[in-house]
Each structure stands twice: as C-alpha cells, then as structure tokens.
Design an enzyme around this catalytic site. Structure first.
Site, PDB file in Angstrom:
ATOM      1  N   LEU A  59       0.808  -1.219   0.000  1.00  0.00           N
ATOM      2  CA  LEU A  59       0.000   0.000   0.000  1.00  0.00           C
ATOM      3  C   LEU A  59       0.841   1.268   0.000  1.00  0.00           C
ATOM      4  O   LEU A  59       0.301   2.368  -0.120  1.00  0.00           O
ATOM      5  CB  LEU A  59      -0.949   0.004   1.205  1.00  0.00           C
ATOM      6  CG  LEU A  59      -1.960  -1.146   1.260  1.00  0.00           C
ATOM      7  CD1 LEU A  59      -2.876  -0.984   2.471  1.00  0.00           C
ATOM      8  CD2 LEU A  59      -2.777  -1.244  -0.020  1.00  0.00           C
ATOM      9  N   LYS A  60       2.146   1.142   0.196  1.00  0.00           N
ATOM     10  CA  LYS A  60       3.077   2.281   0.097  1.00  0.00           C
ATOM     11  C   LYS A  60       2.608   3.468   0.946  1.00  0.00           C
ATOM     12  O   LYS A  60       2.473   4.598   0.441  1.00  0.00           O
ATOM     13  CB  LYS A  60       3.241   2.721  -1.360  1.00  0.00           C
ATOM     14  CG  LYS A  60       3.727   1.627  -2.307  1.00  0.00           C
ATOM     15  CD  LYS A  60       3.841   2.160  -3.726  1.00  0.00           C
ATOM     16  CE  LYS A  60       4.294   1.104  -4.713  1.00  0.00           C
ATOM     17  NZ  LYS A  60       3.252   0.070  -4.972  1.00  0.00           N
ATOM     18  N   LEU A  61       2.374   3.243   2.226  1.00  0.00           N
ATOM     19  CA  LEU A  61       1.857   4.308   3.087  1.00  0.00           C
ATOM     20  C   LEU A  61       2.792   5.517   3.087  1.00  0.00           C
ATOM     21  O   LEU A  61       4.005   5.390   3.229  1.00  0.00           O
ATOM     22  CB  LEU A  61       1.673   3.798   4.512  1.00  0.00           C
ATOM     23  CG  LEU A  61       0.708   2.620   4.709  1.00  0.00           C
ATOM     24  CD1 LEU A  61       0.505   2.357   6.197  1.00  0.00           C
ATOM     25  CD2 LEU A  61      -0.628   2.868   4.025  1.00  0.00           C
ATOM     26  N   ASP A  63       2.294   9.509   4.618  1.00  0.00           N
ATOM     27  CA  ASP A  63       1.486  10.571   5.208  1.00  0.00           C
ATOM     28  C   ASP A  63       2.272  11.110   6.397  1.00  0.00           C
ATOM     29  O   ASP A  63       3.433  10.750   6.596  1.00  0.00           O
ATOM     30  CB  ASP A  63       0.112  10.023   5.632  1.00  0.00           C
ATOM     31  CG  ASP A  63      -0.993  11.071   5.545  1.00  0.00           C
ATOM     32  OD1 ASP A  63      -0.779  12.190   6.073  1.00  0.00           O
ATOM     33  OD2 ASP A  63      -2.054  10.787   4.970  1.00  0.00           O
ATOM     34  N   THR A 117      10.108   1.293 -10.182  1.00  0.00           N
ATOM     35  CA  THR A 117      10.848   0.779 -11.336  1.00  0.00           C
ATOM     36  C   THR A 117      10.364   1.394 -12.646  1.00  0.00           C
ATOM     37  O   THR A 117      10.977   1.178 -13.692  1.00  0.00           O
ATOM     38  CB  THR A 117      10.753  -0.756 -11.418  1.00  0.00           C
ATOM     39  OG1 THR A 117       9.383  -1.155 -11.307  1.00  0.00           O
ATOM     40  CG2 THR A 117      11.556  -1.403 -10.305  1.00  0.00           C
ATOM     41  N   ARG A 179      11.300  -9.453 -15.621  1.00  0.00           N
ATOM     42  CA  ARG A 179      10.730  -9.937 -16.872  1.00  0.00           C
ATOM     43  C   ARG A 179      11.562 -11.108 -17.391  1.00  0.00           C
ATOM     44  O   ARG A 179      12.780 -10.973 -17.543  1.00  0.00           O
ATOM     45  CB  ARG A 179      10.707  -8.827 -17.931  1.00  0.00           C
ATOM     46  CG  ARG A 179       9.714  -7.700 -17.635  1.00  0.00           C
ATOM     47  CD  ARG A 179       8.299  -8.202 -17.730  1.00  0.00           C
ATOM     48  NE  ARG A 179       7.301  -7.169 -17.535  1.00  0.00           N
ATOM     49  CZ  ARG A 179       6.770  -6.851 -16.366  1.00  0.00           C
ATOM     50  NH1 ARG A 179       7.177  -7.468 -15.264  1.00  0.00           N
ATOM     51  NH2 ARG A 179       5.826  -5.927 -16.275  1.00  0.00           N
TER      52      ARG A 179
END
Length: 230
Positions: A59-61, A63, A117, A179
């Site tokens: 969720l890459k908090l 704040d 990325t 990849r």
C-alpha cells in the site's frame, strides 16, 4: 517468509483472484496492491491467508508520522508477511510505522519503497526535482529506511548489489521490474530477468503480468520459480 517469486495479484475483484489461485495446488507468496485492496478490503487478505499463502500488502503508506503509525496499527491485525511504506515520508514517519506495527504484530516484515521501477532519470530530475542519479536517490532512501529500523526496501534489481555492499546481505531487497527473457517490458523501465536479479543480490522478486496474463499461469510461474531458485 518464503523465498519464492512474489506474484502480483493485479486483479480488480475477489472472483478473479480466486479463479487464479484455484489454478495452483501449492502455497504461494502473493502481493496485494492498492487496486485490489481498495476494491475488496481486509476480508480478502484473511481469505488468502486461510488458503495458506504468504501475503505482501503493498500500500506504500505515505502521510504524516501519526497517521501512518495509526494506519499501521490496523494493518498489523491482518497478520500479513510483508508491508511497506514510502521512504520519502522520512525517518520519523518510518519509525512511527514500525511502532504501530509492533503494537499488535511481531513477525511482519516492513520495507520502504525507494524509487519506482517505472521511474527514469528524466522523471527523477524534471518531475521530482532530484538532481542525482537514480542509484544515488535509491541509496539515500535506503539509508533512511535502515536508520529508521526497517527490514529493507523495494528497489530495482539494478540497485541490489550496491545496497548489499552498503547495507549488508540481511537488508531485504524486494525487487519488481522482473521480466523473463522475451517478455514485454510493459511500463517498467529498470528491469532484469529472474536469474540476473538473483545474481545482483535481490532477496525477493515480484512478478505480475508475465504470470497473471500468461496463457498458462502455472507453467509460467514454475519457469520463473526455477530460474529464480537456481
């Protein structure tokens, strides 16, 4: 925490997630990101855990410190295996995230996003106004995460060797931008194959579309798994 390729469940519904997971007869390590979590909520995490899978809640908090700390208290109750914040929030924010997490949970690993990325040198300089190389920007954020007491970072495999040299082998390097040879680059810019990521020092890899959008997801997963664990 399993040393398996982490499959990014980039689906928009629980039904599609279950259809995908039903293809496998083994325990997986999966990533639930914003798209899926905001559609289905915490109950989906519980259901995936009940099926025996490890979960990276992505969720890459980012704040103010108090808000992130309180949010992490809630996420801690989900008992996922890996969570993250954004290193740009600073040392204080990351420290509060750890405090919130540890109020209810002692086992979940916590890492910080450095640079996506999909970020290019041009974007770094002209959109973020960071006048250094991507490698230097990633290293700076990784040092902040380490100072705050986090377990590692999300970075490109191309930065993994540098971070191992600077911060040690136990510092997690969770790397998307993976990849297989011949696969479409999609919207990723700093990419490697699974084999190259291992050689460069990544501790975990995240793979989405080459598996989830494959004509044979199970076969594609096992090929990536074999090349990663070789």
């Amino acid at each position: 925490m399993k040393d398996l390729p982490i499959i990014a469940l980039d689906f928009e519904s629980k039904e599609k997630v279950n259809q995908f997971l039903d293809l496998f007869d083994e325990s997986l390590f999966v990533k639930v990101g914003m798209e899926l979590f905001y559609q289905e909520g915490p109950q989906l995490i519980n259901e995936i855990k009940e099926r025996g899978h490890d979960v990276f809640l992505d969720l890459k908090l980012h704040d103010i410190p108090n808000t992130v700390g309180k949010a992490m208290e809630g996420l801690a109750k989900l008992n996922v295996d890996l969570v993250n914040v954004h290193a740009a929030g600073g040392v204080k924010m990351m420290s509060e995230a750890i405090k919130g997490l540890r109020k209810h949970n002692q086992h979940t690993k916590i890492i910080a996003v450095t640079q996506l990325t999909s970020t290019t040198e041009d974007m770094l300089r002209h959109e973020q106004n960071i006048q250094t190389s991507i490698e230097e920007a990633v290293l700076n954020y990784a040092k902040l995460a380490n100072a705050a007491g986090l377990d590692g970072v999300v970075c490109s495999p191309l930065e993994s060797r540098m971070l191992t040299e600077k911060l040690g082998t136990s510092f997690l390097k969770v790397t998307p931008g993976i990849r297989p040879k011949g696969a479409s680059q999609d919207d990723q810019h700093r990419i490697t194959t699974p084999e190259e990521a291992r050689q460069l020092g990544s501790t975990h890899i995240v793979v989405g579309r080459p598996i989830t959008q494959s004509d044979n997801p199970v076969e594609s997963y096992h090929k990536i798994k074999e090349s990663w664990l070789v």
